[in-house]
Motif scaffolding. Structure first.
Motif, PDB file in Angstrom:
ATOM      1  N   GLY A 245       0.782  -1.226   0.000  1.00 42.75           N
ATOM      2  CA  GLY A 245       0.000   0.000   0.000  1.00 42.75           C
ATOM      3  C   GLY A 245       0.812   1.272   0.000  1.00 42.75           C
ATOM      4  O   GLY A 245       2.023   1.294  -0.242  1.00 42.75           O
ATOM      5  N   ILE A 246       0.108   2.360   0.302  1.00 40.17           N
ATOM      6  CA  ILE A 246       0.681   3.709   0.294  1.00 40.17           C
ATOM      7  C   ILE A 246       0.518   4.327   1.680  1.00 40.17           C
ATOM      8  O   ILE A 246      -0.573   4.268   2.268  1.00 40.17           O
ATOM      9  CB  ILE A 246      -0.006   4.609  -0.746  1.00 40.17           C
ATOM     10  N   VAL A 247       1.599   4.911   2.197  1.00 41.10           N
ATOM     11  CA  VAL A 247       1.570   5.666   3.451  1.00 41.10           C
ATOM     12  C   VAL A 247       1.566   7.142   3.093  1.00 41.10           C
ATOM     13  O   VAL A 247       2.541   7.660   2.521  1.00 41.10           O
ATOM     14  CB  VAL A 247       2.788   5.333   4.336  1.00 41.10           C
ATOM     15  N   PHE A 248       0.473   7.834   3.383  1.00 39.68           N
ATOM     16  CA  PHE A 248       0.344   9.248   3.015  1.00 39.68           C
ATOM     17  C   PHE A 248       0.882  10.146   4.123  1.00 39.68           C
ATOM     18  O   PHE A 248       0.498  10.018   5.292  1.00 39.68           O
ATOM     19  CB  PHE A 248      -1.115   9.600   2.739  1.00 39.68           C
ATOM     20  N   CYS A 249       1.765  11.072   3.729  1.00 36.59           N
ATOM     21  CA  CYS A 249       2.334  12.046   4.647  1.00 36.59           C
ATOM     22  C   CYS A 249       2.009  13.454   4.155  1.00 36.59           C
ATOM     23  O   CYS A 249       1.643  13.640   2.997  1.00 36.59           O
ATOM     24  CB  CYS A 249       3.845  11.864   4.757  1.00 36.59           C
ATOM     25  N   ARG A 250       2.205  14.433   5.033  1.00 40.62           N
ATOM     26  CA  ARG A 250       1.762  15.786   4.696  1.00 40.62           C
ATOM     27  C   ARG A 250       2.795  16.571   3.899  1.00 40.62           C
ATOM     28  O   ARG A 250       2.449  17.323   2.996  1.00 40.62           O
ATOM     29  CB  ARG A 250       1.402  16.549   5.981  1.00 40.62           C
ATOM     30  N   THR A 251       4.082  16.411   4.229  1.00 39.00           N
ATOM     31  CA  THR A 251       5.120  17.221   3.583  1.00 39.00           C
ATOM     32  C   THR A 251       6.170  16.336   2.912  1.00 39.00           C
ATOM     33  O   THR A 251       6.296  15.146   3.211  1.00 39.00           O
ATOM     34  CB  THR A 251       5.835  18.116   4.616  1.00 39.00           C
ATOM     35  N   ASN A 310      -4.502  -3.525  -7.046  1.00 30.77           N
ATOM     36  CA  ASN A 310      -4.543  -4.533  -5.989  1.00 30.77           C
ATOM     37  C   ASN A 310      -3.898  -4.098  -4.677  1.00 30.77           C
ATOM     38  O   ASN A 310      -3.368  -4.920  -3.929  1.00 30.77           O
ATOM     39  CB  ASN A 310      -3.901  -5.835  -6.484  1.00 30.77           C
ATOM     40  N   LEU A 311      -3.922  -2.799  -4.386  1.00 27.10           N
ATOM     41  CA  LEU A 311      -3.406  -2.336  -3.098  1.00 27.10           C
ATOM     42  C   LEU A 311      -4.296  -2.839  -1.964  1.00 27.10           C
ATOM     43  O   LEU A 311      -5.522  -2.786  -2.053  1.00 27.10           O
ATOM     44  CB  LEU A 311      -3.358  -0.811  -3.061  1.00 27.10           C
ATOM     45  N   THR A 312      -3.665  -3.318  -0.895  1.00 29.73           N
ATOM     46  CA  THR A 312      -4.439  -3.838   0.239  1.00 29.73           C
ATOM     47  C   THR A 312      -4.764  -2.753   1.254  1.00 29.73           C
ATOM     48  O   THR A 312      -5.801  -2.813   1.911  1.00 29.73           O
ATOM     49  CB  THR A 312      -3.660  -4.950   0.954  1.00 29.73           C
ATOM     50  N   HIS A 313      -3.869  -1.762   1.402  1.00 26.04           N
ATOM     51  CA  HIS A 313      -4.038  -0.766   2.457  1.00 26.04           C
ATOM     52  C   HIS A 313      -3.631   0.636   1.994  1.00 26.04           C
ATOM     53  O   HIS A 313      -2.688   0.791   1.214  1.00 26.04           O
ATOM     54  CB  HIS A 313      -3.181  -1.116   3.681  1.00 26.04           C
ATOM     55  N   ILE A 314      -4.353   1.606   2.496  1.00 25.94           N
ATOM     56  CA  ILE A 314      -3.948   3.009   2.471  1.00 25.94           C
ATOM     57  C   ILE A 314      -3.773   3.421   3.927  1.00 25.94           C
ATOM     58  O   ILE A 314      -4.657   3.186   4.753  1.00 25.94           O
ATOM     59  CB  ILE A 314      -5.012   3.892   1.801  1.00 25.94           C
ATOM     60  N   ILE A 315      -2.632   4.024   4.240  1.00 23.24           N
ATOM     61  CA  ILE A 315      -2.359   4.424   5.625  1.00 23.24           C
ATOM     62  C   ILE A 315      -2.145   5.931   5.663  1.00 23.24           C
ATOM     63  O   ILE A 315      -1.262   6.468   4.988  1.00 23.24           O
ATOM     64  CB  ILE A 315      -1.131   3.687   6.185  1.00 23.24           C
ATOM     65  N   ASN A 316      -2.979   6.602   6.419  1.00 21.78           N
ATOM     66  CA  ASN A 316      -2.878   8.045   6.587  1.00 21.78           C
ATOM     67  C   ASN A 316      -1.990   8.327   7.798  1.00 21.78           C
ATOM     68  O   ASN A 316      -2.457   8.331   8.937  1.00 21.78           O
ATOM     69  CB  ASN A 316      -4.264   8.662   6.785  1.00 21.78           C
ATOM     70  N   TYR A 317      -0.694   8.520   7.540  1.00 20.68           N
ATOM     71  CA  TYR A 317       0.222   8.877   8.632  1.00 20.68           C
ATOM     72  C   TYR A 317      -0.190  10.233   9.190  1.00 20.68           C
ATOM     73  O   TYR A 317      -0.059  10.493  10.374  1.00 20.68           O
ATOM     74  CB  TYR A 317       1.651   8.908   8.095  1.00 20.68           C
ATOM     75  N   ASN A 318      -0.661  11.083   8.300  1.00 22.85           N
ATOM     76  CA  ASN A 318      -1.337  12.338   8.674  1.00 22.85           C
ATOM     77  C   ASN A 318      -2.665  12.392   7.950  1.00 22.85           C
ATOM     78  O   ASN A 318      -2.745  11.991   6.789  1.00 22.85           O
ATOM     79  CB  ASN A 318      -0.525  13.570   8.257  1.00 22.85           C
ATOM     80  N   LEU A 319      -3.691  12.895   8.577  1.00 20.84           N
ATOM     81  CA  LEU A 319      -4.932  13.176   7.866  1.00 20.84           C
ATOM     82  C   LEU A 319      -4.674  14.298   6.867  1.00 20.84           C
ATOM     83  O   LEU A 319      -3.850  15.183   7.113  1.00 20.84           O
ATOM     84  CB  LEU A 319      -6.034  13.588   8.844  1.00 20.84           C
ATOM     85  N   SER A 330      -8.303   7.091   0.035  1.00 26.69           N
ATOM     86  CA  SER A 330      -8.886   5.775   0.324  1.00 26.69           C
ATOM     87  C   SER A 330      -9.359   5.081  -0.949  1.00 26.69           C
ATOM     88  O   SER A 330      -9.398   3.843  -1.014  1.00 26.69           O
ATOM     89  CB  SER A 330     -10.046   5.900   1.323  1.00 26.69           C
ATOM     90  N   GLY A 331      -9.705   5.866  -1.988  1.00 23.47           N
ATOM     91  CA  GLY A 331     -10.170   5.286  -3.245  1.00 23.47           C
ATOM     92  C   GLY A 331      -9.088   4.585  -4.035  1.00 23.47           C
ATOM     93  O   GLY A 331      -9.373   3.964  -5.065  1.00 23.47           O
ATOM     94  N   ARG A 332      -7.841   4.646  -3.561  1.00 21.10           N
ATOM     95  CA  ARG A 332      -6.757   3.953  -4.253  1.00 21.10           C
ATOM     96  C   ARG A 332      -6.675   2.479  -3.848  1.00 21.10           C
ATOM     97  O   ARG A 332      -5.897   1.720  -4.430  1.00 21.10           O
ATOM     98  CB  ARG A 332      -5.424   4.653  -4.000  1.00 21.10           C
ATOM     99  N   THR A 333      -7.473   2.073  -2.865  1.00 18.45           N
ATOM    100  CA  THR A 333      -7.598   0.658  -2.551  1.00 18.45           C
ATOM    101  C   THR A 333      -9.050   0.251  -2.753  1.00 18.45           C
ATOM    102  O   THR A 333      -9.907   1.088  -3.022  1.00 18.45           O
ATOM    103  CB  THR A 333      -7.122   0.354  -1.113  1.00 18.45           C
TER     104      THR A 333
END
Length: 414
Positions: A245-251, A310-319, A330-333
């Protein structure tokens, strides 16, 4: 369930779709394809990312394109080079061996001269990012006087990324008689302003509820102090043995730090942000799509255009700063009928936003406790045992190794 044939597509296209393994049209394709085959009216189509929008507008456009033209009759605008390349690849695949239709992509990060030469050879359909399209118009390398239709794909994201001035300048160069097709995952005042300025009494198709999240995605959240976020992230990832998956960060800075720290902790991770060169980005995305990289740490802007089903998870390290961006993340999974999980790691003072996001996506978010070290070890151990259990060694005659392994592990106790 309707079939592609019932939607009115010609047999040549049906054959190509069959060979590519496309058997059932998605909801947006069922609604949009017959409309676009029969009508020259403008259209606003609302559907979540990953629902097959490229085929929804692309197949009818191919049917209406004569082929072997010198100047484009269709212009497709999209927010990122990755999405631009993906749309081009899809259209070229759909059009293979049919009519000699030429599809050319233009975007930043590739040599301008290469793209100009491609356009000089003739292009029926041009797919591009607003900035590069605008540059080519200014250089008089791209002429839009024969354009019969314009597609604004992911219009909401193009506006969020600050392309409004480029869009205005580009659309002013197209004939007033053109058909304009606006595809978007969300609707906003800025999207409607584009519709108001450049569309003539558009029809509207909406698949699913506006701004709602994908049906196949479940939502979870963990609460921890900001200074403990990375440790919480490691615990969560350790409890997900097959995470992809993808871990989303702010900067950009935080994205790189998270990626570096995950690499040091043994996770197969790379970063995507604005300071990554195009060549490096392309290499990272190729490895990610093949599963050689299992985690991307990314900013919202850098992740736009990523198309992996086929991504299993999206993780919002920051909202995200804006709640509306949450549905893009979230639509990427949960794509292509597969399930997915969107995880948010929030500070105690951010829990109020969870209720806002629940209202946005129309789903309840499940509160989960950060796994303890003991729980992580149990999950890892059980995952290891499951892998061992599923290995078939009979054809190689290696069963005796398992007897030895059992003997060596006898000292372990519950």
């Amino acid at each position: 369930m309707a079939t592609f044939e019932q939607l009115g597509l010609p047999s040549e296209i049906i054959k190509t779709l069959d060979q590519a393994g496309f058997t059932e049209p998605s909801s947006i394709q069922v609604r949009a394809i017959p409309f676009l085959l029969d009508s020259e009216a403008d259209l606003i189509a609302l559907a979540q990312t990953g629902t097959g929008k490229t085929a929804a507008f692309g197949l009818p456009i191919l049917c209406k394109t004569e082929g072997k033209g010198k100047e484009p009759t269709t212009l497709i605008l999209c927010p990122t080079r990755e999405l631009c390349m993906q749309i081009t690849k899809d259209l070229q695949g759909f059009a293979r061996g049919w009519k000699g239709i030429s599809v050319v992509s233009v975007y930043g990060g590739q040599s301008m001269s290469i793209q100009i030469n491609s356009l000089k050879k003739g292009a029926d359909i041009v797919v591009g990012t607003p900035g590069r399209i605008h540059d080519l118009i200014r250089r008089k390398a791209l002429v839009l006087k024969n354009v019969e239709r314009v597609v604004l794909d992911e219009a909401d994201e193009m506006l969020d990324m600050g392309f409004k001035e480029d869009l205005d300048a580009i659309l002013e160069q197209t004939p007033e008689t053109k058909q304009t097709l606006l595809f978007s995952a969300t609707i906003s005042k800025s999207v409607y302003s584009i519709a108001s300025d450049y569309m003539k009494e558009p029809e509207e198709i909406s698949v699913g509820e506006k701004n709602k999240g994908a049906d196949n995605v479940t939502h979870e959240y963990y609460v921890t102090a900001n200074q403990n976020k990375f440790e919480a992230l490691k615990r969560i990832l350790s409890s997900l043995p097959n995470v992809y998956g993808i871990v989303f960060c702010r900067t950009k800075k935080q994205t790189q730090e998270v990626a570096d720290n995950l690499q040091q902790a043994g996770y197969n991770t790379e970063s995507l942000h604005g300071d990554i060169s195009q060549n490096v980005r392309t290499s990272i995305m190729n490895r990610f799509k093949r599963g050689r990289i299992t985690l991307l740490a990314a900013t919202d802007v850098a992740a736009r255009g990523i198309d992996v089903n086929n991504l299993t998870h999206i993780i919002n390290y920051n909202l995200p700063d804006q709640n509306g961006l949450y549905t893009h993340r979230s639509g990427r999974t949960g794509r292509a009928q597969k399930s997915g999980i969107s995880i948010s790691i929030v500070a105690p003072n951010e829990t109020g936003r969870i209720k806002q996001l629940e209202n946005l996506v129309g789903k309840t978010f499940e509160y989960k406790k950060i796994p303890s070290g003991e729980e992580v070890m149990e999950i890892k151990f059980n995952s290891f045992l499951e892998e061992m259990k599923n290995i078939d060694t009979s054809e190689f005659g290696y069963d005796h190794y398992f007897s030895e392994a059992v003997s060596k592990l006898k000292h372990l106790k519950k």
